[in-house]
Design a protein around this motif. Structure first.
Motif, PDB file in Angstrom:
ATOM      1  N   THR A 149     -74.715  25.066  42.802  1.00 55.02           N
ATOM      2  CA  THR A 149     -74.059  25.253  41.514  1.00 55.02           C
ATOM      3  C   THR A 149     -74.534  26.523  40.830  1.00 55.02           C
ATOM      4  O   THR A 149     -73.737  27.275  40.259  1.00 55.02           O
ATOM      5  N   GLU A 150     -75.833  26.791  40.901  1.00 51.49           N
ATOM      6  CA  GLU A 150     -76.404  27.942  40.214  1.00 51.49           C
ATOM      7  C   GLU A 150     -76.023  29.269  40.873  1.00 51.49           C
ATOM      8  O   GLU A 150     -76.043  30.310  40.209  1.00 51.49           O
ATOM      9  N   THR A 151     -75.666  29.228  42.161  1.00 49.69           N
ATOM     10  CA  THR A 151     -75.354  30.464  42.877  1.00 49.69           C
ATOM     11  C   THR A 151     -73.874  30.540  43.244  1.00 49.69           C
ATOM     12  O   THR A 151     -73.100  31.234  42.581  1.00 49.69           O
ATOM     13  N   LEU A 152     -73.461  29.812  44.265  1.00 50.35           N
ATOM     14  CA  LEU A 152     -72.092  29.913  44.786  1.00 50.35           C
ATOM     15  C   LEU A 152     -71.042  29.531  43.739  1.00 50.35           C
ATOM     16  O   LEU A 152     -70.066  30.259  43.539  1.00 50.35           O
ATOM     17  N   PHE A 153     -71.226  28.393  43.079  1.00 50.15           N
ATOM     18  CA  PHE A 153     -70.212  27.940  42.128  1.00 50.15           C
ATOM     19  C   PHE A 153     -70.141  28.853  40.913  1.00 50.15           C
ATOM     20  O   PHE A 153     -69.048  29.171  40.429  1.00 50.15           O
ATOM     21  N   THR A 154     -71.309  29.253  40.395  1.00 51.78           N
ATOM     22  CA  THR A 154     -71.327  30.147  39.228  1.00 51.78           C
ATOM     23  C   THR A 154     -70.644  31.464  39.550  1.00 51.78           C
ATOM     24  O   THR A 154     -69.840  31.981  38.760  1.00 51.78           O
ATOM     25  N   TRP A 155     -70.944  32.023  40.711  1.00 53.87           N
ATOM     26  CA  TRP A 155     -70.336  33.295  41.122  1.00 53.87           C
ATOM     27  C   TRP A 155     -68.836  33.147  41.359  1.00 53.87           C
ATOM     28  O   TRP A 155     -68.043  33.961  40.879  1.00 53.87           O
ATOM     29  N   PHE A 156     -68.425  32.086  42.066  1.00 57.06           N
ATOM     30  CA  PHE A 156     -67.015  31.922  42.399  1.00 57.06           C
ATOM     31  C   PHE A 156     -66.180  31.687  41.143  1.00 57.06           C
ATOM     32  O   PHE A 156     -65.073  32.228  41.009  1.00 57.06           O
ATOM     33  N   LEU A 162     -62.735  37.544  33.386  1.00 54.38           N
ATOM     34  CA  LEU A 162     -62.833  38.997  33.235  1.00 54.38           C
ATOM     35  C   LEU A 162     -64.277  39.474  33.333  1.00 54.38           C
ATOM     36  O   LEU A 162     -64.536  40.674  33.144  1.00 54.38           O
ATOM     37  N   HIS A 163     -65.187  38.556  33.645  1.00 56.14           N
ATOM     38  CA  HIS A 163     -66.606  38.912  33.690  1.00 56.14           C
ATOM     39  C   HIS A 163     -67.246  38.361  34.966  1.00 56.14           C
ATOM     40  O   HIS A 163     -67.963  37.351  34.925  1.00 56.14           O
ATOM     41  N   PRO A 164     -67.013  38.998  36.122  1.00 58.25           N
ATOM     42  CA  PRO A 164     -67.661  38.551  37.372  1.00 58.25           C
ATOM     43  C   PRO A 164     -69.181  38.563  37.228  1.00 58.25           C
ATOM     44  O   PRO A 164     -69.742  39.410  36.528  1.00 58.25           O
ATOM     45  N   ASN A 165     -69.818  37.638  37.896  1.00 56.18           N
ATOM     46  CA  ASN A 165     -71.265  37.487  37.799  1.00 56.18           C
ATOM     47  C   ASN A 165     -71.909  37.678  39.171  1.00 56.18           C
ATOM     48  O   ASN A 165     -72.288  36.707  39.829  1.00 56.18           O
ATOM     49  N   PRO A 166     -72.039  38.920  39.639  1.00 54.72           N
ATOM     50  CA  PRO A 166     -72.624  39.145  40.968  1.00 54.72           C
ATOM     51  C   PRO A 166     -74.108  38.817  41.026  1.00 54.72           C
ATOM     52  O   PRO A 166     -74.652  38.570  42.109  1.00 54.72           O
ATOM     53  N   GLU A 167     -74.775  38.797  39.867  1.00 55.43           N
ATOM     54  CA  GLU A 167     -76.206  38.516  39.867  1.00 55.43           C
ATOM     55  C   GLU A 167     -76.514  37.121  40.407  1.00 55.43           C
ATOM     56  O   GLU A 167     -77.577  36.892  40.991  1.00 55.43           O
ATOM     57  N   ALA A 168     -75.576  36.183  40.231  1.00 62.63           N
ATOM     58  CA  ALA A 168     -75.798  34.822  40.723  1.00 62.63           C
ATOM     59  C   ALA A 168     -75.988  34.796  42.228  1.00 62.63           C
ATOM     60  O   ALA A 168     -76.750  33.971  42.758  1.00 62.63           O
ATOM     61  N   MET A 169     -75.295  35.701  42.951  1.00 65.43           N
ATOM     62  CA  MET A 169     -75.429  35.752  44.399  1.00 65.43           C
ATOM     63  C   MET A 169     -76.472  36.764  44.843  1.00 65.43           C
ATOM     64  O   MET A 169     -77.108  36.590  45.886  1.00 65.43           O
TER      65      MET A 169
END
Length: 228
Positions: A149-156, A162-169
């Protein structure tokens, strides 16, 4: 590098998935060879088995995606139902993939039915399965700290805002990064393999029953494909 892997690459995979389906429809109306008369019984069984397996997996993944948070996940009957569906989906999908791909890879089909991307699809499916096992049984992940949830789901989820979160991955463990890249690669090549018709072909068949005048063009495309 972070922007390339976790922003540019996923949007490129989505674009390839969408544009590839448009191209495939114009190219052969999803008249993939698996519906031809030269297909053996194993492959005729493999296609619907793979369709059912992937369909159930998509339902489970979407349910997880929308109803799971870092400290919130399905429990009780819903959790049990999702686990049962997931196991059945993996069995059906794995059997279907083997029946669909392996015969042509180890045999000599009547015509060139296996493309280079088809040969790449099966290893990617295996990689996606193994990465799922690694993520599912990661000892560092728990109900209180769900790394998926903290990585894959948050990023996807962030890709559809309008605000991609690449830091999660970028800060995720390697197995989570590998799973993300395997799924993206799978999506990108999907329309250019025999998998393109897994879901599209039944829809096209339904439309043809309603609009029989459209069947003639599909028949001509299929006949032309069988001659090449």
């Amino acid at each position: 590098m972070m922007s390339l892997l976790w922003i540019i690459l996923p949007y490129s995979a989505f674009l390839s998935f969408a544009a590839g389906h448009v191209w495939r429809y114009r190219h052969d109306r999803f008249s993939w060879y698996i519906t031809g008369p030269d297909v053996d019984r194993a492959q005729r069984i493999g296609a619907p088995a793979l369709r059912i397996g992937i369909g159930m997996l998509v339902v489970v993944r979407l349910t997880d995606l929308f109803f799971t948070g870092p400290h919130n996940h399905p429990d009780g009957p819903l959790d049990i139902a999702l686990a049962v569906i997931e196991v059945c989906a993996l069995v059906a999908g794995s059997v279907g993939a083997v029946l669909l791909f392996v015969p042509d890879m180890i045999g000599t089909p009547a015509r060139q039915a296996v493309t280079p991307l088809d040969r790449l699809t099966f290893p990617l499916m295996v990689a996606a399965l193994l990465s799922w096992v690694a993520v599912k049984f990661d000892p560092n992940s728990s109900a209180d700290a769900n790394l998926t949830t903290e990585t894959l789901f948050t990023w996807f989820r962030s890709l559809f805002t309008l605000h991609p979160n690449p830091e999660a991955m970028a800060n995720a463990p390697l197995i989570y990064q590998a799973r993300g890249l395997a799924v993206l690669s799978f999506l990108a090549i999907w329309p250019y393999t025999r998998l393109a018709g897994i879901f599209a072909d039944p829809v096209i068949r339904f439309i043809l029953r309603i609009r029989p005048e459209l069947a003639a063009s599909r028949t001509r495309l299929r006949a032309a494909g069988q001659q090449t």
